[in-house]
Design a protein around this motif. Structure first.
Motif, PDB file in Angstrom:
ATOM      1  N   GLN A  35       0.849  -1.188   0.000  1.00 44.91           N
ATOM      2  CA  GLN A  35       0.000   0.000   0.000  1.00 44.91           C
ATOM      3  C   GLN A  35       0.885   1.238   0.000  1.00 44.91           C
ATOM      4  OE1 GLN A  35      -2.669  -0.278   3.361  1.00 44.91           O
ATOM      5  NE2 GLN A  35      -3.891  -1.862   2.390  1.00 44.91           N
ATOM      6  N   HIS A  36       0.476   2.228  -0.777  1.00 43.55           N
ATOM      7  CA  HIS A  36       1.235   3.474  -0.861  1.00 43.55           C
ATOM      8  C   HIS A  36       0.640   4.506   0.094  1.00 43.55           C
ATOM      9  CE1 HIS A  36       3.714   1.993  -4.104  1.00 43.55           C
ATOM     10  NE2 HIS A  36       2.620   1.444  -4.588  1.00 43.55           N
ATOM     11  N   VAL A  37       0.706   4.162   1.375  1.00 50.08           N
ATOM     12  CA  VAL A  37       0.243   5.031   2.460  1.00 50.08           C
ATOM     13  C   VAL A  37       1.279   4.966   3.574  1.00 50.08           C
ATOM     14  CG1 VAL A  37      -2.216   4.687   1.935  1.00 50.08           C
ATOM     15  CG2 VAL A  37      -1.083   3.180   3.572  1.00 50.08           C
ATOM     16  N   VAL A  38       1.199   5.881   4.514  1.00 47.62           N
ATOM     17  CA  VAL A  38       2.084   5.809   5.673  1.00 47.62           C
ATOM     18  C   VAL A  38       1.686   4.589   6.500  1.00 47.62           C
ATOM     19  CG1 VAL A  38       2.540   8.294   5.699  1.00 47.62           C
ATOM     20  CG2 VAL A  38       0.658   7.364   7.062  1.00 47.62           C
ATOM     21  N   LEU A  39       2.623   4.079   7.264  1.00 55.42           N
ATOM     22  CA  LEU A  39       2.381   2.858   8.031  1.00 55.42           C
ATOM     23  C   LEU A  39       1.150   2.973   8.933  1.00 55.42           C
ATOM     24  CD1 LEU A  39       3.303  -0.004   8.745  1.00 55.42           C
ATOM     25  CD2 LEU A  39       4.759   1.006  10.509  1.00 55.42           C
ATOM     26  N   ALA A  40       0.946   4.115   9.539  1.00 52.31           N
ATOM     27  CA  ALA A  40      -0.191   4.303  10.445  1.00 52.31           C
ATOM     28  C   ALA A  40      -1.536   4.138   9.739  1.00 52.31           C
ATOM     29  CB  ALA A  40      -0.118   5.681  11.102  1.00 52.31           C
ATOM     30  N   GLN A  41      -1.568   4.292   8.414  1.00 53.67           N
ATOM     31  CA  GLN A  41      -2.808   4.155   7.654  1.00 53.67           C
ATOM     32  C   GLN A  41      -2.900   2.815   6.912  1.00 53.67           C
ATOM     33  OE1 GLN A  41      -2.765   7.602   5.112  1.00 53.67           O
ATOM     34  NE2 GLN A  41      -3.438   8.960   6.738  1.00 53.67           N
ATOM     35  N   HIS A  42      -1.904   1.966   7.070  1.00 52.93           N
ATOM     36  CA  HIS A  42      -1.877   0.670   6.385  1.00 52.93           C
ATOM     37  C   HIS A  42      -3.012  -0.196   6.919  1.00 52.93           C
ATOM     38  CE1 HIS A  42      -0.230  -2.831   4.395  1.00 52.93           C
ATOM     39  NE2 HIS A  42       0.831  -2.150   3.985  1.00 52.93           N
ATOM     40  N   THR A  43      -3.789  -0.801   6.012  1.00 49.72           N
ATOM     41  CA  THR A  43      -4.960  -1.574   6.440  1.00 49.72           C
ATOM     42  C   THR A  43      -4.746  -3.087   6.432  1.00 49.72           C
ATOM     43  OG1 THR A  43      -5.853  -1.615   4.183  1.00 49.72           O
ATOM     44  CG2 THR A  43      -6.540   0.219   5.630  1.00 49.72           C
ATOM     45  N   LYS A  44      -3.580  -3.539   5.980  1.00 48.70           N
ATOM     46  CA  LYS A  44      -3.316  -4.984   5.946  1.00 48.70           C
ATOM     47  C   LYS A  44      -2.134  -5.313   6.857  1.00 48.70           C
ATOM     48  CE  LYS A  44      -5.346  -6.035   1.501  1.00 48.70           C
ATOM     49  NZ  LYS A  44      -5.164  -6.754   0.232  1.00 48.70           N
ATOM     50  N   ASP A  45      -2.412  -5.349   8.147  1.00 47.65           N
ATOM     51  CA  ASP A  45      -1.343  -5.559   9.124  1.00 47.65           C
ATOM     52  C   ASP A  45      -0.831  -7.002   9.150  1.00 47.65           C
ATOM     53  OD1 ASP A  45      -3.722  -6.494  10.264  1.00 47.65           O
ATOM     54  OD2 ASP A  45      -3.068  -6.017  12.290  1.00 47.65           O
ATOM     55  N   LEU A  46      -1.441  -7.894   8.383  1.00 48.21           N
ATOM     56  CA  LEU A  46      -0.976  -9.280   8.305  1.00 48.21           C
ATOM     57  C   LEU A  46      -0.283  -9.557   6.967  1.00 48.21           C
ATOM     58  CD1 LEU A  46      -4.097 -10.947   9.938  1.00 48.21           C
ATOM     59  CD2 LEU A  46      -1.915 -10.364  11.019  1.00 48.21           C
ATOM     60  N   SER A  47       0.157  -8.503   6.290  1.00 49.33           N
ATOM     61  CA  SER A  47       0.771  -8.626   4.968  1.00 49.33           C
ATOM     62  C   SER A  47       2.293  -8.524   5.039  1.00 49.33           C
ATOM     63  CB  SER A  47       0.242  -7.527   4.043  1.00 49.33           C
ATOM     64  OG  SER A  47       0.728  -6.259   4.463  1.00 49.33           O
ATOM     65  N   LEU A  48       2.927  -8.916   3.940  1.00 48.04           N
ATOM     66  CA  LEU A  48       4.379  -8.797   3.821  1.00 48.04           C
ATOM     67  C   LEU A  48       4.814  -7.341   3.880  1.00 48.04           C
ATOM     68  CD1 LEU A  48       7.137 -10.155   3.296  1.00 48.04           C
ATOM     69  CD2 LEU A  48       6.652  -9.918   0.841  1.00 48.04           C
ATOM     70  N   ASP A  49       4.095  -6.468   3.191  1.00 46.61           N
ATOM     71  CA  ASP A  49       4.456  -5.046   3.192  1.00 46.61           C
ATOM     72  C   ASP A  49       4.449  -4.490   4.614  1.00 46.61           C
ATOM     73  OD1 ASP A  49       5.081  -2.628   1.609  1.00 46.61           O
ATOM     74  OD2 ASP A  49       3.149  -1.912   2.366  1.00 46.61           O
ATOM     75  N   ALA A  63       6.136   2.008   0.781  1.00 43.86           N
ATOM     76  CA  ALA A  63       5.822   0.612   0.451  1.00 43.86           C
ATOM     77  C   ALA A  63       7.122  -0.155   0.233  1.00 43.86           C
ATOM     78  CB  ALA A  63       4.950   0.555  -0.794  1.00 43.86           C
ATOM     79  N   GLN A  64       7.224  -1.321   0.828  1.00 37.17           N
ATOM     80  CA  GLN A  64       8.463  -2.102   0.769  1.00 37.17           C
ATOM     81  C   GLN A  64       8.314  -3.442   0.060  1.00 37.17           C
ATOM     82  OE1 GLN A  64      11.357  -0.901   1.635  1.00 37.17           O
ATOM     83  NE2 GLN A  64      10.636   0.937   2.666  1.00 37.17           N
ATOM     84  N   ALA A  65       7.120  -3.998  -0.037  1.00 34.34           N
ATOM     85  CA  ALA A  65       6.926  -5.302  -0.679  1.00 34.34           C
ATOM     86  C   ALA A  65       6.799  -5.112  -2.190  1.00 34.34           C
ATOM     87  CB  ALA A  65       5.700  -6.004  -0.108  1.00 34.34           C
ATOM     88  N   THR A  66       7.882  -4.623  -2.792  1.00 34.02           N
ATOM     89  CA  THR A  66       7.911  -4.326  -4.223  1.00 34.02           C
ATOM     90  C   THR A  66       8.120  -5.602  -5.034  1.00 34.02           C
ATOM     91  OG1 THR A  66      10.296  -3.983  -4.188  1.00 34.02           O
ATOM     92  CG2 THR A  66       8.902  -2.045  -3.754  1.00 34.02           C
ATOM     93  N   ASN A  67       7.940  -5.484  -6.337  1.00 39.36           N
ATOM     94  CA  ASN A  67       8.186  -6.627  -7.223  1.00 39.36           C
ATOM     95  C   ASN A  67       9.614  -7.120  -7.073  1.00 39.36           C
ATOM     96  OD1 ASN A  67       5.592  -6.581  -8.236  1.00 39.36           O
ATOM     97  ND2 ASN A  67       6.130  -5.332 -10.007  1.00 39.36           N
ATOM     98  N   ASP A  68      10.558  -6.211  -6.928  1.00 42.52           N
ATOM     99  CA  ASP A  68      11.959  -6.594  -6.760  1.00 42.52           C
ATOM    100  C   ASP A  68      12.141  -7.457  -5.515  1.00 42.52           C
ATOM    101  OD1 ASP A  68      14.742  -6.143  -5.514  1.00 42.52           O
ATOM    102  OD2 ASP A  68      15.027  -5.472  -7.574  1.00 42.52           O
TER     103      ASP A  68
END
Length: 100
Positions: A35-49, A63-68
């Motif tokens: 997600q391209h939001v600040v961590l405090a607004q991230h809605t998938k807390d069980l995700s890789l990102d 966002a850190q869980a990029t294709n790379d």
């Protein structure tokens, strides 16, 4: 095996950290959840990102869980990409990586 985070000044994490996390949450996969939001607004807390941002990254608001990053993880041979993983946050089918 070290995974480089290109969006975080090339910082790194060891793949064993991710494996320990998955064992701890009793799952064999993790959804990407980028997600391209600040961590405090991230809605998938069980995700890789979210996991990378909250546990590994210094720049938690990018966002850190990029294709790379996904490609590096899958290149180890321990994981493969999938587009049919049940998101533990939403219940929807999502992209992610699963243990081979």
């Amino acid at each position: 095996m070290q995974i480089t985070l290109p969006e975080d000044s090339n910082s790194k994490f060891n793949l064993s950290q991710l494996l320990r996390h998955l064992i701890g949450v009793h799952r064999t996969y993790i959804v990407t959840g980028q997600q391209h939001v600040v961590l405090a607004q991230h809605t998938k807390d069980l995700s890789l990102d979210y996991w990378i941002r909250s546990v590994v990254a210094q720049n938690t608001d990018t966002a850190q869980a990029t294709n790379d990053v996904i490609n590096q993880i899958c290149a180890t041979g321990l994981f493969r990409q999938s587009g049919k993983l049940n998101c533990p946050n939403t219940g929807n089918l999502c992209n992610g990586i699963e243990l081979v």
